[in-house]
Scaffold this motif. Structure first.
Motif, PDB file in Angstrom:
ATOM      1  N   THR B  58       0.832  -1.199   0.000  1.00 50.29           N
ATOM      2  CA  THR B  58       0.000   0.000   0.000  1.00 50.29           C
ATOM      3  C   THR B  58       0.869   1.251   0.000  1.00 50.29           C
ATOM      4  OG1 THR B  58      -0.125  -0.008   2.411  1.00 50.29           O
ATOM      5  CG2 THR B  58      -1.890  -1.136   1.212  1.00 50.29           C
ATOM      6  N   THR B  59       0.391   2.291  -0.665  1.00 49.98           N
ATOM      7  CA  THR B  59       1.123   3.563  -0.700  1.00 49.98           C
ATOM      8  C   THR B  59       0.189   4.662  -1.168  1.00 49.98           C
ATOM      9  OG1 THR B  59       3.033   4.720  -1.629  1.00 49.98           O
ATOM     10  CG2 THR B  59       1.871   3.221  -3.094  1.00 49.98           C
ATOM     11  N   ASP B  60       0.491   5.891  -0.786  1.00 49.59           N
ATOM     12  CA  ASP B  60      -0.171   7.033  -1.409  1.00 49.59           C
ATOM     13  C   ASP B  60       0.833   7.798  -2.270  1.00 49.59           C
ATOM     14  OD1 ASP B  60       1.321   8.111   0.597  1.00 49.59           O
ATOM     15  OD2 ASP B  60      -0.364   8.968   1.699  1.00 49.59           O
ATOM     16  N   GLY B  61       1.953   7.158  -2.573  1.00 50.00           N
ATOM     17  CA  GLY B  61       2.967   7.753  -3.441  1.00 50.00           C
ATOM     18  C   GLY B  61       2.719   7.398  -4.899  1.00 50.00           C
ATOM     19  N   THR B  62       3.758   7.500  -5.712  1.00 50.51           N
ATOM     20  CA  THR B  62       3.595   7.315  -7.156  1.00 50.51           C
ATOM     21  C   THR B  62       4.039   5.938  -7.624  1.00 50.51           C
ATOM     22  OG1 THR B  62       5.783   8.248  -7.552  1.00 50.51           O
ATOM     23  CG2 THR B  62       3.905   9.771  -7.595  1.00 50.51           C
ATOM     24  N   MET B  63       4.722   5.176  -6.768  1.00 52.99           N
ATOM     25  CA  MET B  63       5.162   3.837  -7.188  1.00 52.99           C
ATOM     26  C   MET B  63       5.153   2.874  -6.011  1.00 52.99           C
ATOM     27  SD  MET B  63       9.270   4.251  -7.678  1.00 52.99           S
ATOM     28  CE  MET B  63       9.197   5.698  -8.723  1.00 52.99           C
ATOM     29  N   THR B  64       5.067   1.589  -6.328  1.00 53.31           N
ATOM     30  CA  THR B  64       5.099   0.593  -5.253  1.00 53.31           C
ATOM     31  C   THR B  64       5.464  -0.767  -5.826  1.00 53.31           C
ATOM     32  OG1 THR B  64       3.928  -0.199  -3.294  1.00 53.31           O
ATOM     33  CG2 THR B  64       2.680  -0.160  -5.361  1.00 53.31           C
ATOM     34  N   GLY B  65       5.797  -1.686  -4.946  1.00 51.89           N
ATOM     35  CA  GLY B  65       6.219  -3.021  -5.362  1.00 51.89           C
ATOM     36  C   GLY B  65       5.081  -4.028  -5.344  1.00 51.89           C
ATOM     37  N   ILE B  66       5.184  -4.993  -6.234  1.00 53.47           N
ATOM     38  CA  ILE B  66       4.248  -6.124  -6.280  1.00 53.47           C
ATOM     39  C   ILE B  66       5.064  -7.398  -6.060  1.00 53.47           C
ATOM     40  CG2 ILE B  66       2.618  -7.421  -7.717  1.00 53.47           C
ATOM     41  CD1 ILE B  66       2.098  -4.757  -9.234  1.00 53.47           C
ATOM     42  N   ASN B  85      -0.145  -3.745 -14.966  1.00 56.10           N
ATOM     43  CA  ASN B  85      -1.108  -3.866 -13.870  1.00 56.10           C
ATOM     44  C   ASN B  85      -2.152  -2.777 -13.980  1.00 56.10           C
ATOM     45  OD1 ASN B  85      -0.824  -1.775 -11.435  1.00 56.10           O
ATOM     46  ND2 ASN B  85       1.150  -1.951 -12.498  1.00 56.10           N
ATOM     47  N   THR B  86      -3.274  -2.990 -13.287  1.00 52.26           N
ATOM     48  CA  THR B  86      -4.419  -2.085 -13.414  1.00 52.26           C
ATOM     49  C   THR B  86      -4.308  -0.855 -12.531  1.00 52.26           C
ATOM     50  OG1 THR B  86      -5.580  -3.413 -11.767  1.00 52.26           O
ATOM     51  CG2 THR B  86      -6.018  -3.917 -14.089  1.00 52.26           C
ATOM     52  N   ALA B  87      -3.273  -0.780 -11.700  1.00 46.52           N
ATOM     53  CA  ALA B  87      -3.179   0.354 -10.770  1.00 46.52           C
ATOM     54  C   ALA B  87      -2.266   1.454 -11.272  1.00 46.52           C
ATOM     55  CB  ALA B  87      -2.690  -0.131  -9.403  1.00 46.52           C
ATOM     56  N   SER B  88      -1.433   1.155 -12.253  1.00 49.07           N
ATOM     57  CA  SER B  88      -0.453   2.166 -12.661  1.00 49.07           C
ATOM     58  C   SER B  88      -0.283   2.184 -14.173  1.00 49.07           C
ATOM     59  CB  SER B  88       0.896   1.891 -11.995  1.00 49.07           C
ATOM     60  OG  SER B  88       1.557   0.814 -12.625  1.00 49.07           O
ATOM     61  N   SER B  89       0.268   3.264 -14.648  1.00 47.70           N
ATOM     62  CA  SER B  89       0.430   3.446 -16.088  1.00 47.70           C
ATOM     63  C   SER B  89       1.651   2.713 -16.618  1.00 47.70           C
ATOM     64  CB  SER B  89       0.540   4.943 -16.412  1.00 47.70           C
ATOM     65  OG  SER B  89       1.619   5.514 -15.690  1.00 47.70           O
ATOM     66  N   MET B  90       2.599   2.391 -15.760  1.00 43.94           N
ATOM     67  CA  MET B  90       3.831   1.741 -16.228  1.00 43.94           C
ATOM     68  C   MET B  90       4.222   0.658 -15.222  1.00 43.94           C
ATOM     69  SD  MET B  90       7.317   3.612 -17.466  1.00 43.94           S
ATOM     70  CE  MET B  90       7.748   4.341 -15.913  1.00 43.94           C
ATOM     71  N   LEU B 134       1.419   5.473 -10.393  1.00 41.43           N
ATOM     72  CA  LEU B 134       0.139   4.974  -9.851  1.00 41.43           C
ATOM     73  C   LEU B 134      -0.984   5.965 -10.138  1.00 41.43           C
ATOM     74  CD1 LEU B 134       1.429   3.569  -6.451  1.00 41.43           C
ATOM     75  CD2 LEU B 134       0.428   2.227  -8.313  1.00 41.43           C
ATOM     76  N   LEU B 135      -2.121   5.417 -10.502  1.00 46.19           N
ATOM     77  CA  LEU B 135      -3.258   6.258 -10.876  1.00 46.19           C
ATOM     78  C   LEU B 135      -4.007   6.760  -9.633  1.00 46.19           C
ATOM     79  CD1 LEU B 135      -4.494   3.839 -13.678  1.00 46.19           C
ATOM     80  CD2 LEU B 135      -3.001   5.843 -13.925  1.00 46.19           C
ATOM     81  N   ALA B 136      -3.846   6.064  -8.516  1.00 40.93           N
ATOM     82  CA  ALA B 136      -4.528   6.422  -7.262  1.00 40.93           C
ATOM     83  C   ALA B 136      -3.758   5.742  -6.136  1.00 40.93           C
ATOM     84  CB  ALA B 136      -5.979   5.931  -7.302  1.00 40.93           C
ATOM     85  N   PRO B 137      -3.967   6.184  -4.911  1.00 42.46           N
ATOM     86  CA  PRO B 137      -3.312   5.466  -3.801  1.00 42.46           C
ATOM     87  C   PRO B 137      -3.692   3.986  -3.815  1.00 42.46           C
ATOM     88  CG  PRO B 137      -4.275   7.527  -3.028  1.00 42.46           C
ATOM     89  CD  PRO B 137      -4.754   7.338  -4.445  1.00 42.46           C
ATOM     90  N   VAL B 138      -2.758   3.133  -3.426  1.00 36.78           N
ATOM     91  CA  VAL B 138      -3.059   1.710  -3.263  1.00 36.78           C
ATOM     92  C   VAL B 138      -3.413   1.495  -1.798  1.00 36.78           C
ATOM     93  CG1 VAL B 138      -2.151  -0.628  -3.391  1.00 36.78           C
ATOM     94  CG2 VAL B 138      -1.518   1.060  -5.133  1.00 36.78           C
ATOM     95  N   VAL B 139      -4.618   0.996  -1.534  1.00 41.15           N
ATOM     96  CA  VAL B 139      -5.088   0.892  -0.149  1.00 41.15           C
ATOM     97  C   VAL B 139      -5.134  -0.563   0.293  1.00 41.15           C
ATOM     98  CG1 VAL B 139      -6.387   3.049  -0.275  1.00 41.15           C
ATOM     99  CG2 VAL B 139      -7.514   0.891  -0.855  1.00 41.15           C
ATOM    100  N   ALA B 140      -5.120  -0.749   1.592  1.00 37.17           N
ATOM    101  CA  ALA B 140      -5.093  -2.096   2.176  1.00 37.17           C
ATOM    102  C   ALA B 140      -6.341  -2.877   1.775  1.00 37.17           C
ATOM    103  CB  ALA B 140      -5.000  -2.007   3.696  1.00 37.17           C
ATOM    104  N   GLY B 141      -6.124  -4.100   1.359  1.00 40.22           N
ATOM    105  CA  GLY B 141      -7.232  -4.981   1.007  1.00 40.22           C
ATOM    106  C   GLY B 141      -7.734  -4.810  -0.418  1.00 40.22           C
ATOM    107  N   GLU B 142      -7.244  -3.788  -1.120  1.00 39.34           N
ATOM    108  CA  GLU B 142      -7.642  -3.580  -2.514  1.00 39.34           C
ATOM    109  C   GLU B 142      -7.025  -4.673  -3.391  1.00 39.34           C
ATOM    110  OE1 GLU B 142      -5.997   0.159  -3.907  1.00 39.34           O
ATOM    111  OE2 GLU B 142      -6.552  -0.287  -5.986  1.00 39.34           O
ATOM    112  N   GLU B 143      -7.721  -5.010  -4.491  1.00 45.37           N
ATOM    113  CA  GLU B 143      -7.183  -6.008  -5.412  1.00 45.37           C
ATOM    114  C   GLU B 143      -6.740  -5.348  -6.703  1.00 45.37           C
ATOM    115  OE1 GLU B 143      -9.368 -10.132  -4.182  1.00 45.37           O
ATOM    116  OE2 GLU B 143     -10.378  -8.857  -5.641  1.00 45.37           O
ATOM    117  N   VAL B 144      -5.525  -5.633  -7.100  1.00 45.86           N
ATOM    118  CA  VAL B 144      -4.964  -5.083  -8.335  1.00 45.86           C
ATOM    119  C   VAL B 144      -4.662  -6.252  -9.263  1.00 45.86           C
ATOM    120  CG1 VAL B 144      -2.976  -3.888  -9.321  1.00 45.86           C
ATOM    121  CG2 VAL B 144      -4.012  -3.049  -7.190  1.00 45.86           C
ATOM    122  N   GLU B 145      -5.105  -6.146 -10.513  1.00 44.19           N
ATOM    123  CA  GLU B 145      -4.835  -7.234 -11.452  1.00 44.19           C
ATOM    124  C   GLU B 145      -3.488  -7.002 -12.126  1.00 44.19           C
ATOM    125  OE1 GLU B 145      -8.097  -8.828 -13.469  1.00 44.19           O
ATOM    126  OE2 GLU B 145      -6.946  -9.523 -15.189  1.00 44.19           O
TER     127      GLU B 145
END
Lengths: 397, 189
Positions: B58-66, B85-90, B134-145
């Motif tokens: 989870t993050t409210d920044g611009t990038m994160t790890g999967i 992935n569906t959460a970010s542009s790159m 990232l297009l939006a913050p990644v929040v806890a429990g959210e599912e990203v494809e």
């Protein structure tokens, strides 16, 4: 209470014989600490997480418990709470089976679950937060105040309960921290109550535990599946709550210093049972039925009018499950022992099954002389999750 | 310090992986053990690459790890060439590498190799998938494809669940600490 304790302890002379017998019986079974234990496999024992009911309720009580209550944040809503419960259920499903949680940074601490169970509950305000007040079970409300109460905010209330039980304090601790790490994005801690019973293996399996006043506590509990279907598991609407149960959790402070001053006979009269084996003063064995009409040779009731068992009595079996744990925070700066009992009542409906008993005891119960409720909270414990599902799915999904 | 986090267990024979996956079928979130291979044939061959235990930090920044566990069930090496992935542009495939005596995170040239019959663990401090922009913050429990494109032409899609984790953050934290300290000194002067 206007009567003095001495006046209340009317038919006093009955319990002594039982006490003497008890000392002998207890001494006979001790064996040398040098004896090698049979095995060390308790660590690998697991309790299923998935099923019709949540585990940690009908599960025979483990040695340790941590009850944690959380308040949901101001931004919490149905969607975020659902995300939280999916995460927490996943953690619990793994940890209870001895598998590290996802992103578990201390994975070795997960490998000896020791009958770890994780049980979730929703407080009264939870249903307002998710904007589904009509789904709140009818008895999911804070208890009425009782005259004996001296409730402290720091032990009361809460939106979310996480009950963690296990036979190994290491596994319980790890689960508590792992679950907290996945709770903190949604909620803040309100209170935590740690409790303990006998160590696994130090008593015969299934033995009724004792509280810190030395009393056998829980003799009349529901025990069979049928008992639980009648007493504990809810069958009524709302439909998501079928197979769930209500929990009233009350922190009961014990004044062990004044209890120390009470004679053994008076201790037994206060509860109406013998300390040695928990048998009623009118019987011989723990599970003998109470004879509330029995009188001694002076015509006085053998079980005092104000004895705990008489006041609490509603029939041969208690109308709720007690699965409490003892707590001991040591000695205060003032030289008083800060210890007591994390009392729990699990019932399909607290209004009809628990509150009437609590009211009767609040009105009159000899044990009130030494015990004071200092915390109170109520939670609705959803039914269990089916494999691949999550706890609360029927309400939040 | 980050070298400590690069685990030696990154390659585990698939036999162990299968046992582990068996244990994890108990897990509540079916979504985070989903794995789909697109080229299943009618002859009943199994998925060539399976992904389990996937999560996104989870993050409210611009990038994160999967992160997750990727199993190559075939007897040939397969390379993950790219990811989306569906959460970010790159999306990039990253590794931790020693550059000029310092452990740094960088794009992994040539992709992530999945040795035949082995399991590769993507985790903080080791190889991982980086969601950037990232297009939006990644929040806890959210599912990203997340979708992986493999060297054998297949794609594998799976869902990663948002999970808060401080793993591998120690450098960032020490930076934070020093700036806090400096501010505190400023207050005290």
């Amino acid at each position: 209470m206007s009567l003095t304790r001495r006046q209340l302890l009317g038919g006093a002379a009955v319990g002594l014989g039982g006490a003497v017998v008890g000392v002998g019986a207890g001494a006979a079974v001790a064996s040398s600490a040098e004896d090698a234990p049979d095995s060390t496999t308790y660590g690998q024992q697991t309790v299923p997480f998935f099923g019709a009911h949540q585990s940690g309720i009908q599960t025979p009580a483990q040695a340790y418990a941590v009850f944690s209550a959380y308040d949901l944040g101001a931004e919490a809503d149905l969607a975020s709470v659902a995300r939280m419960m999916r995460l927490l259920s996943d953690d619990a499903a793994r940890l209870t089976q001895g598998v590290p949680a996802l992103a578990d940074l201390d994975e070795e601490l997960a490998l000896s679950p020791s009958r770890l169970t994780v049980t979730f509950g929703f407080g009264p305000r939870f249903f307002d937060i998710i904007n589904r007040p009509e789904q709140r079970p009818s008895s999911c409300a804070q208890l009425p105040s009782f005259s004996i109460d001296a409730l402290q905010d720091k032990w009361s209330g809460g939106d979310l309960l996480i009950q963690i039980c296990g036979d190994d304090a290491m596994a319980v601790s790890h689960a508590r921290r792992m679950l907290w790490k996945d709770t903190r994005a949604f909620a803040i801690k309100r209170w935590q109550q740690n409790g303990f019973l006998d160590a696994r293996g130090s008593q015969q399996p299934g033995a009724t535990p004792r509280n810190l006043m030395g009393q056998v506590d829980g003799t009349t509990n529901p025990r069979t599946d049928d008992d639980f279907d009648v007493t504990v598991w809810n069958q009524d609407p709302p439909s998501w709550f079928v197979g769930g149960t209500m929990l009233a959790i009350r922190r009961i402070a014990m004044n062990l210093e004044t209890w120390d001053a009470v004679s053994r006979a008076d201790r037994e009269n206060s509860i109406g049972r013998r300390l040695a084996n928990g048998s009623p003063l009118t019987g011989r064995d723990e599970f003998d039925a109470l004879d509330l009409s029995a009188v001694d040779d002076r015509g006085l009731p053998v079980i005092s009018d104000f004895a705990h068992v008489r006041r609490a009595h509603t029939g041969p079996q208690a109308p709720f499950l007690r699965r409490g744990y003892n707590y001991d925070l040591g000695t205060t700066a003032g030289g008083v022992t800060d210890a007591g009992h994390v009392f729990t009542a699990y019932a399909a409906n607290l209004d009809t099954q628990f509150i009437p008993v609590q009211q009767t005891l609040a009105d009159q119960d000899l044990l009130n002389v030494w015990t004071t409720p200092i915390g109170s909270a109520v939670f609705a414990l959803p039914p269990g999750a089916s494999a691949g599902g999550w706890v609360g799915e029927g309400l939040l999904g | 310090m980050l070298t400590v986090l690069a685990r030696t267990r990154a390659r585990i024979p698939v036999i162990a992986a299968v046992l582990m996956a068996g244990a994890l079928t108990l897990a509540a979130c079916g979504s985070n053990s989903d794995s789909v291979a697109t080229d299943d044939t009618a002859s009943g061959s199994t998925a060539t690459v399976m992904v389990t235990d996937a999560w996104i930090r989870t993050t409210d920044g611009t990038m994160t790890g999967i992160f997750g566990v990727i199993s190559n069930t075939t007897d040939e090496d397969i390379t993950i060439n790219s990811a989306s992935n569906t959460a970010s542009s790159m999306t990039e495939l990253h590794e931790m590498a020693m550059v000029d005596g310092e452990m740094v995170m960088q794009e992994k040239a040539g992709g992530v190799v999945l040795p035949a019959g082995q399991q590769v663990v993507l985790e903080p401090g080791a190889d991982h998938i980086m969601a950037m922009g990232l297009l939006a913050p990644v929040v806890a429990g959210e599912e990203v494809e997340v979708t992986l494109t493999l060297s054998n032409g297949e794609t594998v899609s799976f869902k990663a669940i948002g999970k808060e984790s401080a793993a591998g953050d120690e450098d960032y934290h020490s930076d934070d600490k020093s700036s806090d300290d400096m501010m505190n000194h400023g207050d005290m002067s």
